[in-house]
Design a protein around this motif. Structure first.
Motif, PDB file in Angstrom:
ATOM      1  N   GLY A   1      20.025  54.715 121.537  1.00  0.00           N
ATOM      2  CA  GLY A   1      19.981  55.544 122.563  1.00  0.00           C
ATOM      3  C   GLY A   1      18.686  56.363 122.403  1.00  0.00           C
ATOM      4  O   GLY A   1      18.236  57.131 123.273  1.00  0.00           O
ATOM      5  N   ASP A   2      17.786  56.504 121.452  1.00  0.00           N
ATOM      6  CA  ASP A   2      16.510  56.997 121.522  1.00  0.00           C
ATOM      7  C   ASP A   2      15.451  56.370 122.211  1.00  0.00           C
ATOM      8  O   ASP A   2      14.386  56.584 122.365  1.00  0.00           O
ATOM      9  CB  ASP A   2      16.174  57.362 120.025  1.00  0.00           C
ATOM     10  N   GLU A   3      15.712  55.095 122.572  1.00  0.00           N
ATOM     11  CA  GLU A   3      14.668  54.025 122.855  1.00  0.00           C
ATOM     12  C   GLU A   3      15.031  53.595 124.217  1.00  0.00           C
ATOM     13  O   GLU A   3      13.939  53.512 124.924  1.00  0.00           O
ATOM     14  CB  GLU A   3      14.606  52.802 121.826  1.00  0.00           C
ATOM     15  N   THR A   4      16.282  53.789 124.816  1.00  0.00           N
ATOM     16  CA  THR A   4      16.502  53.183 126.084  1.00  0.00           C
ATOM     17  C   THR A   4      17.682  53.984 126.361  1.00  0.00           C
ATOM     18  O   THR A   4      18.427  54.685 125.893  1.00  0.00           O
ATOM     19  CB  THR A   4      16.779  51.354 125.985  1.00  0.00           C
ATOM     20  N   GLY A   5      18.311  53.500 127.864  1.00  0.00           N
ATOM     21  CA  GLY A   5      19.416  53.890 128.344  1.00  0.00           C
ATOM     22  C   GLY A   5      19.404  55.142 129.229  1.00  0.00           C
ATOM     23  O   GLY A   5      20.451  55.450 129.985  1.00  0.00           O
ATOM     24  N   SER A   6      18.175  55.732 129.223  1.00  0.00           N
ATOM     25  CA  SER A   6      17.948  56.822 130.350  1.00  0.00           C
ATOM     26  C   SER A   6      16.537  56.441 130.887  1.00  0.00           C
ATOM     27  O   SER A   6      15.666  56.302 129.960  1.00  0.00           O
ATOM     28  CB  SER A   6      18.607  58.095 129.803  1.00  0.00           C
ATOM     29  N   ILE A   7      16.318  57.214 132.017  1.00  0.00           N
ATOM     30  CA  ILE A   7      14.894  57.124 132.485  1.00  0.00           C
ATOM     31  C   ILE A   7      14.296  58.809 131.825  1.00  0.00           C
ATOM     32  O   ILE A   7      14.664  59.717 132.511  1.00  0.00           O
ATOM     33  CB  ILE A   7      14.613  57.234 133.882  1.00  0.00           C
ATOM     34  N   GLU A   8      13.642  58.744 130.948  1.00  0.00           N
ATOM     35  CA  GLU A   8      13.152  60.062 130.191  1.00  0.00           C
ATOM     36  C   GLU A   8      11.815  59.728 129.614  1.00  0.00           C
ATOM     37  O   GLU A   8      11.658  58.596 129.066  1.00  0.00           O
ATOM     38  CB  GLU A   8      13.994  60.406 129.113  1.00  0.00           C
ATOM     39  N   VAL A   9      10.897  60.538 129.685  1.00  0.00           N
ATOM     40  CA  VAL A   9       9.640  60.537 129.176  1.00  0.00           C
ATOM     41  C   VAL A   9       9.718  60.083 127.564  1.00  0.00           C
ATOM     42  O   VAL A   9      10.319  60.621 126.890  1.00  0.00           O
ATOM     43  CB  VAL A   9       8.763  61.904 129.336  1.00  0.00           C
ATOM     44  N   GLY A  10       8.935  58.955 127.442  1.00  0.00           N
ATOM     45  CA  GLY A  10       8.833  58.566 126.085  1.00  0.00           C
ATOM     46  C   GLY A  10       9.646  57.452 125.897  1.00  0.00           C
ATOM     47  O   GLY A  10       9.550  56.563 124.766  1.00  0.00           O
ATOM     48  N   LYS A  11      10.684  57.066 126.623  1.00  0.00           N
ATOM     49  CA  LYS A  11      11.392  56.119 126.409  1.00  0.00           C
ATOM     50  C   LYS A  11      10.913  54.740 127.052  1.00  0.00           C
ATOM     51  O   LYS A  11      10.005  54.690 127.673  1.00  0.00           O
ATOM     52  CB  LYS A  11      12.960  56.411 127.101  1.00  0.00           C
ATOM     53  N   ARG A  12      11.425  53.711 126.477  1.00  0.00           N
ATOM     54  CA  ARG A  12      11.018  52.308 127.169  1.00  0.00           C
ATOM     55  C   ARG A  12      11.205  52.121 128.594  1.00  0.00           C
ATOM     56  O   ARG A  12      12.298  52.702 128.975  1.00  0.00           O
ATOM     57  CB  ARG A  12      11.874  51.159 126.423  1.00  0.00           C
ATOM     58  N   ALA A  13      10.138  51.368 129.204  1.00  0.00           N
ATOM     59  CA  ALA A  13      10.551  51.565 130.628  1.00  0.00           C
ATOM     60  C   ALA A  13      11.375  50.231 131.107  1.00  0.00           C
ATOM     61  O   ALA A  13      11.028  49.450 131.411  1.00  0.00           O
ATOM     62  CB  ALA A  13       9.113  51.533 131.294  1.00  0.00           C
ATOM     63  N   ASP A  14      12.774  50.436 130.731  1.00  0.00           N
ATOM     64  CA  ASP A  14      13.725  49.504 131.091  1.00  0.00           C
ATOM     65  C   ASP A  14      14.399  50.099 132.315  1.00  0.00           C
ATOM     66  O   ASP A  14      15.402  51.084 131.954  1.00  0.00           O
ATOM     67  CB  ASP A  14      14.916  49.516 129.799  1.00  0.00           C
ATOM     68  N   ILE A  15      13.853  49.575 133.509  1.00  0.00           N
ATOM     69  CA  ILE A  15      14.352  50.225 134.682  1.00  0.00           C
ATOM     70  C   ILE A  15      14.732  49.067 135.725  1.00  0.00           C
ATOM     71  O   ILE A  15      14.313  48.179 135.996  1.00  0.00           O
ATOM     72  CB  ILE A  15      12.904  51.191 135.075  1.00  0.00           C
ATOM     73  N   LEU A  16      15.647  49.683 136.629  1.00  0.00           N
ATOM     74  CA  LEU A  16      16.075  48.737 137.674  1.00  0.00           C
ATOM     75  C   LEU A  16      15.857  49.488 139.119  1.00  0.00           C
ATOM     76  O   LEU A  16      16.003  50.625 139.249  1.00  0.00           O
ATOM     77  CB  LEU A  16      17.727  48.607 137.651  1.00  0.00           C
ATOM     78  N   VAL A  17      15.355  48.538 139.941  1.00  0.00           N
ATOM     79  CA  VAL A  17      15.397  49.009 141.166  1.00  0.00           C
ATOM     80  C   VAL A  17      16.475  48.498 141.945  1.00  0.00           C
ATOM     81  O   VAL A  17      16.549  47.486 141.999  1.00  0.00           O
ATOM     82  CB  VAL A  17      14.026  48.575 141.831  1.00  0.00           C
ATOM     83  N   LEU A  18      17.582  49.288 142.572  1.00  0.00           N
ATOM     84  CA  LEU A  18      18.772  48.478 143.247  1.00  0.00           C
ATOM     85  C   LEU A  18      18.491  48.400 144.630  1.00  0.00           C
ATOM     86  O   LEU A  18      17.388  49.004 145.536  1.00  0.00           O
ATOM     87  CB  LEU A  18      19.729  49.503 143.027  1.00  0.00           C
ATOM     88  N   LYS A  19      19.198  47.516 145.180  1.00  0.00           N
ATOM     89  CA  LYS A  19      18.897  47.322 146.708  1.00  0.00           C
ATOM     90  C   LYS A  19      19.361  48.365 147.484  1.00  0.00           C
ATOM     91  O   LYS A  19      18.586  48.579 148.826  1.00  0.00           O
ATOM     92  CB  LYS A  19      19.908  46.116 147.058  1.00  0.00           C
ATOM     93  N   ALA A  20      20.595  49.190 147.069  1.00  0.00           N
ATOM     94  CA  ALA A  20      21.033  50.332 147.952  1.00  0.00           C
ATOM     95  C   ALA A  20      19.982  51.548 147.482  1.00  0.00           C
ATOM     96  O   ALA A  20      19.677  51.573 146.555  1.00  0.00           O
ATOM     97  CB  ALA A  20      22.298  50.391 147.946  1.00  0.00           C
ATOM     98  N   GLY A  21      20.159  52.531 148.500  1.00  0.00           N
ATOM     99  CA  GLY A  21      19.646  53.839 148.081  1.00  0.00           C
ATOM    100  C   GLY A  21      20.660  54.974 147.501  1.00  0.00           C
ATOM    101  O   GLY A  21      20.622  56.245 147.651  1.00  0.00           O
ATOM    102  N   ASP A  22      21.904  54.327 147.040  1.00  0.00           N
ATOM    103  CA  ASP A  22      22.952  55.040 146.579  1.00  0.00           C
ATOM    104  C   ASP A  22      23.621  54.305 145.255  1.00  0.00           C
ATOM    105  O   ASP A  22      24.092  53.318 145.451  1.00  0.00           O
ATOM    106  CB  ASP A  22      24.052  55.315 147.589  1.00  0.00           C
ATOM    107  N   PHE A  23      23.441  55.163 144.168  1.00  0.00           N
ATOM    108  CA  PHE A  23      24.001  54.285 142.858  1.00  0.00           C
ATOM    109  C   PHE A  23      25.292  53.933 142.960  1.00  0.00           C
ATOM    110  O   PHE A  23      25.674  53.200 142.134  1.00  0.00           O
ATOM    111  CB  PHE A  23      23.365  55.178 141.526  1.00  0.00           C
ATOM    112  N   ARG A  24      26.216  54.510 143.762  1.00  0.00           N
ATOM    113  CA  ARG A  24      27.650  54.168 143.777  1.00  0.00           C
ATOM    114  C   ARG A  24      27.701  52.859 144.465  1.00  0.00           C
ATOM    115  O   ARG A  24      29.001  52.247 144.099  1.00  0.00           O
ATOM    116  CB  ARG A  24      28.233  55.314 144.741  1.00  0.00           C
TER     117      ARG A  24
END
Ligand code: NIG
Ligand code: FE
Length: 424
Positions: A378-401
């Motif tokens: 939890g200190d390394e990944t799982g959210s988009i926060e400064v300092g964390k690993r850049a483990d990131i998704l770009v989704l096809k839709a413009g709404d996370f739902r």
């Protein structure tokens, strides 16, 4: 202008899932949406996140991705898998459709022990190859960190082989792996149903070797914990045996997790909480009082709804009640050849939303920040926060739902793992 490797900008939503610890109870409803958001990445880590209007003009990026019309969210964390195994159990799938139950098949010598046979017969290279294919599929579906359990070896030699495979996957595959020793998964046939004798074998013979292996593994070198898990269930390990296995694992420096209350409630939850387990997983037949205990504990509750779906069950773990009592809930696939042949976190989220009444926001937190905490990441990944690993998704839709809403396909457009744009 500050040089960065990657700059994502103009995302319809940047969903951060930011949180200091796991999100609990009502806090799970909050995902942290930045509209028209941007994220900057350097050296594989997140260096900035905010509205595009604020970040634009700050960074000279080697690569910029226009995320107009898209959502940016954290990579999924799959906190419970059995992704290394030989063979398959498609025949059991058919038997179950015709009316046989999972426990009946297991008691008749099928189930886990049949996968043990195939896993023992497979070479290390074969297991690496087949598990890599599974991880490729999981990564394409947005999973960037995966917990993997042993438990289809059930002898010193074969459990160590599985650990070797898990280490090679961590070294060679883009996904980050967290290892779990599950020597107490089933009683192997050479013990002829004698769970007590096999429990002693796990504690006295296999665990010491597994713990020594961990101490000199790349996981220990990188500060990644190893967990010890046990299947506390009829035809597997009773409460006393489960306790002895977990206590021995903790004593050897591992952290506890537990398969509890899948079919029968043997009293695993109070014991797991007493032992300070990081998570309790399944929780299908957990009682009301125990759910309340979970709400007041630091242990993460991990329902595994792909199992219920695949076993054709109509009852699901009461994840809604768990959140209502203030528990931190995480989701996982339980990917395995028997009860959950499912690589897809989006599919799990869809099932959880419909059958366990998680909202899309709760399901996303459960599959990112909370899942990361369930495996010590939890200190390394799982959210988009400064300092964390850049483990990131770009989704096809413009709404996370859309992740759980538009179900059955792949909601992920682009996967970024440790700052690298994956070609999948
Ligand atoms: O989490 N319940 C025990 N272990 C797995 C199933 C493994 C298998 O069927 O091979 C589970 O469901
Ligand atoms: Fe499992």
């Amino acid at each position: 202008m500050e040089p960065v490797e990657l700059y994502l900008h103009h995302a319809e939503q940047v969903v951060t899932c930011a949180s200091r610890g796991p999100k609990r109870g009502p806090g799970m409803a909050e995902v942290g949406v930045i509209e028209r958001g941007a994220v900057a990445v350097r050296d594989g880590r997140i260096v900035a996140v905010g509205p595009t209007t604020q970040l634009d003009g700050t960074f000279a990026a080697e690569r910029a991705i226009d995320c107009s019309g898209r959502t940016v969210c954290p990579g999924f964390v799959d906190a419970h898998t059995h992704a290394v195994f030989g063979g398959d159990r498609a025949a059991e799938f058919e038997l179950r459709i015709q009316g046989a139950s999972y426990l009946e098949i297991m008691a008749a010598g099928g189930g886990i022990v049949s996968t043990v046979r195939h896993t023992r017969a497979a070479s290390e290279d074969e297991l690496v190859r087949s598990a890599s294919c599974r991880l490729d599929e999981m990564l394409a579906l947005g999973t960037t960190t995966v917990e993997i359990k042993t438990g289809y070896g059930l002898s010193v030699e074969d459990e160590l082989k599985m650990l070797q495979v898990i280490e090679r996957l961590d070294r060679d595959h883009p996904c980050d792996i967290v290892p779990t020793f599950l020597g107490a998964h089933a009683v192997p046939i050479e013990f002829d149903g004698n769970a007590e004798a096999y429990t002693r074998c796990v504690i006295d013979e296999i665990l010491p070797e597994a713990a020594a292996w961990y101490a000199s593994s790349r996981f220990a070198a990188q500060g990644v914990p190893m967990y010890i898990d046990v299947f506390c269930e009829d035809h597997a390990f009773d409460l006393g045996q489960s306790r002895r296995v977990l206590e021995a694992g903790i004593e050897a420096g591992l952290k506890a997790k537990m398969h509890v209350d899948q079919f029968n409630n043997l009293g695993g939850v109070p014991m797991a909480l007493e032992l300070g387990a990081a998570s309790v997983d399944h929780l299908d037949v957990t009682g009301r009082a125990e759910i309340e205990m979970l709400g007041g504990s630091g242990t993460i509750a991990v329902p595994l709804p792909a199992v219920n779906f695949n076993l054709g069950m109509t009852e699901y773990a009461d994840a809604r009640a768990m959140m209502d009592t203030g528990a931190a809930v995480a989701l996982a696939t339980d990917l395995n050849p028997g009860s959950a042949p499912c690589p897809s976190m989006p599919a799990v989220m869809a099932i959880a939303c419909r059958y366990q009444r998680l909202t899309p926001a709760e399901a996303l937190n459960a599959s990112t920040i909370n899942a990361a905490h369930a495996i010590g990441a939890g200190d390394e990944t799982g959210s988009i926060e400064v300092g964390k690993r850049a483990d990131i998704l770009v989704l096809k839709a413009g709404d996370f739902r859309h992740i759980p809403y538009f179900f059955g396909g792949n909601p992920v457009q682009t996967v970024i793992k440790r700052g690298r744009v994956m070609s999948l």
